[in-house]
Design an enzyme around this catalytic site. Sequence first.
Site, short mmCIF file in Angstrom:
data_model
loop_
_atom_site.label_atom_id
_atom_site.label_comp_id
_atom_site.label_asym_id
_atom_site.label_seq_id
_atom_site.Cartn_x
_atom_site.Cartn_y
_atom_site.Cartn_z
N ASP A 1 0.82 -1.21 0.00
CA ASP A 1 0.00 0.00 0.00
C ASP A 1 0.87 1.27 0.00
OD1 ASP A 1 -2.36 1.56 0.33
OD2 ASP A 1 -2.07 1.57 2.50
N TRP B 1 0.03 3.89 12.91
CA TRP B 1 0.12 3.94 11.45
C TRP B 1 -0.60 5.19 10.97
CZ3 TRP B 1 3.38 1.66 8.47
CH2 TRP B 1 3.20 1.72 7.08
N ASN C 1 -0.50 -5.75 13.72
CA ASN C 1 -1.13 -4.66 12.95
C ASN C 1 -2.64 -4.90 12.99
OD1 ASN C 1 1.50 -4.14 12.21
ND2 ASN C 1 1.20 -4.48 10.01
N GLU D 1 0.94 -1.49 14.18
CA GLU D 1 0.13 -0.59 13.33
C GLU D 1 -1.26 -0.50 13.92
OE1 GLU D 1 -0.20 -1.25 9.07
OE2 GLU D 1 1.93 -1.72 8.90
N LYS E 1 -3.62 8.05 6.66
CA LYS E 1 -3.58 7.68 8.08
C LYS E 1 -2.49 8.43 8.84
CE LYS E 1 -5.75 3.18 7.51
NZ LYS E 1 -5.60 2.97 6.06
N TYR F 1 -6.77 -3.05 12.70
CA TYR F 1 -7.60 -1.91 12.26
C TYR F 1 -9.04 -2.05 12.73
CZ TYR F 1 -3.53 -0.31 9.81
OH TYR F 1 -2.27 0.16 9.54
N TYR G 1 -11.09 -0.83 9.27
CA TYR G 1 -11.53 -1.76 8.22
C TYR G 1 -12.65 -2.67 8.72
CZ TYR G 1 -7.45 -0.26 5.58
OH TYR G 1 -6.53 0.49 4.91
N ASN H 1 6.46 -7.68 6.64
CA ASN H 1 5.23 -7.00 7.05
C ASN H 1 4.04 -7.74 6.48
OD1 ASN H 1 3.76 -4.59 8.19
ND2 ASN H 1 3.04 -4.56 6.07
N GLU H 2 3.17 -8.14 7.38
CA GLU H 2 1.89 -8.75 7.02
C GLU H 2 1.98 -9.86 5.99
OE1 GLU H 2 -1.13 -5.79 6.26
OE2 GLU H 2 -1.16 -5.22 8.37
C1 BDP Z 1 -1.53 -2.46 6.63
C2 BDP Z 1 -0.20 -2.33 5.93
C3 BDP Z 1 0.18 -0.90 5.58
C4 BDP Z 1 -1.03 -0.17 5.04
C5 BDP Z 1 -2.10 -0.13 6.12
C6 BDP Z 1 -3.34 0.61 5.68
O1 BDP Z 1 0.82 -2.93 6.68
O2 BDP Z 1 1.23 -0.90 4.66
O3 BDP Z 1 -0.74 1.10 4.56
O4 BDP Z 1 -2.46 -1.45 6.43
O5 BDP Z 1 -4.24 -0.04 5.16
O6 BDP Z 1 -2.18 -3.54 6.12
O7 BDP Z 1 -3.41 1.82 5.85
#
Ligand code: BDP
Length: 597
Positions: free
Chosen positions: A160, A547, A464, A502, A566, A466, A470, A410-411
């Site tokens: 991303d 993040w 990480n 994150e 973000k 959200y 999300y 990462n992820e």
């Molecule tokens: C995570 C990723 C990061 C993205 C972030 C996002 O590690 O690179 O920018 O989400 O969705 O999945 O903002």
Amino acid sequence: MLKPQSTATRELVNLDGLWRFATESAVTSEPWNAVLDTPLEAAVPASYNDLFVDSAIRDHVGWVWYQRQVRVPRGWAGERVFVRFDAATHEGRVYVDGSLVAQHVGGYTPFEADITEHVQAGAEFRLTVGVNNQLTNVTIPPGSVTVRQDGKKTQTYFHDFYNYAGLARSVWLYSAPAVRVDDVTVVTGIDGGAGVVDYTVETTGSADVRVRILDAAGAEVATGEGATGTVRIDGVTLWQPGAGYLYDLVIEVLGEDGAVVDTYTQSFGVRTVEVRGTDFLINGEPFYFTGFGKHEDTAVRGKGHDNAYLVHDFQLLDWIGANSFRTSHYPYAEEVLDFADRHGIVVIDETAAVGLNLGVQGGLSGVGPKPSFSPETSNDETQAAHAQHIRELIARDKNHPSVVMWSIANEPASNEEGAREYFEPLVNLTRELDPTRPVTYALVMFALVNNDKIADLFDVLSINRYYGWYVFTGDLATAEQALEGELRGWIAKFGKPIMMSEYGADTMQGLHSVWDTPWSEEYQASFLEMYHRVFDRIDGFVGEQVWNFADFQTSPGIHRIDGNKKGVFTRDRRPKAAAHALRTRWTRIGTRKPSVD
Ligand code: BDP
């Protein structure tokens, strides 16, 4: 790999500036054989994409060419001459006049070539560099290239952030003696009030070595003989988070007559890092990470290193009370780590292995669903490229006291079949190359306590998440329960330190609301506050990295408005409302979170 430097025996010429520039379609098939026939000039260091008002260049997939004349200083006769690229993203080919002198794959680690046989002291040569931005299933990071019916190449990638490319870091010409320091490794320990410094110097050819240690004021505090040894610094000043005290290891290589033939100075800090139970210890003291995942990203320059932004970003880290950041999602310019060393900012150093996950990007990029680990996707060749990248990262960054942990991906799709076979050898390799630092990876939201296949291999769990963005968008109460439940599950199962690597919400600067309205500045602040309430209720929690530090550019798409928003700061580094709340919290925390009752 040694960073080039100017010493009594080495000279250094910086080759940054304006270079002739063209995409492959605009020049002959062997552009290194002549002066590039192009009206364009590109700034180095800078990604080339945003320099020109030409989408054919911005979206170009394949090779681009950079070229300039270089004069070897006339005093370099008898010396070895090297050309060094701090990075060529993602693949580089270097020609001195008509000769290929170096090829390198991997866009965020340096490479160099000994060009002594191709050049003459005092004379000019033509330096041509091809740089390729193509990402495939066997590159790190991965991507895929499609050739359309009209012959145009397009590219998709599974991360991303915009795939900025070119020469985004400095280029150097340097001289060094034939018998010289080739590498040095410094490992430090603490014994009461003394620092214990183990050093290993590698030289080209066999030669005697001696070392001196200078304190920050330049006073000699210890000496050593031999290419490897242990030296004590009595009354040592430790490198601490927030107080980056550095010593210099001055290495001297001696010729047969005992005269100094080469000298190189490696700075280092005396500090220890250790994971014990659920604690992350620096110098034996529990450390709590506050800060961000960052990006190398600014307007016009793309990923081009810029010392003004370097200074300003660290000023903002200081202003907001952050003690650390992660080099998400690739190794940053060495200048950044040097600065962190000097200013006591703690760094989690990440590889460019981002996007080893076709599950996540299925939705965002239109690719998938495919298994992430398979002969057609990430396979043995990808793993070999990943291993090589880890070798180059550790070779470059092993002596930075600011670097306290390696994040090797990462992820990744750590919830999918094949993840363990892919990662176990890479974790072992990382530990072999550097037994002194903990190893982590940043966990994707689909990798849960009951389906993740690799968490037990690592020292620290970096999560990480959200919730509230999300998932449970705009519903912070439900998000809070889900987050707390999940984090407690990880702690209960593994008993390892766990940190949030994150968490964040896209936020349009200037959008305000009295409701929990996603994209508003208030929502970002409430979202972060909710996470902090949860962190403060959990023991064994060792850090929080929001993040992202600043808004950054991504590939175009309906999920992004001119990039990812973000950032706690805008792309031009103005604070959003959440910045003030973070400042209050982090200046209170410092380096150690009060323990949970
Ligand atoms: C995570 C990723 C990061 C993205 C972030 C996002 O590690 O690179 O920018 O989400 O969705 O999945 O903002």
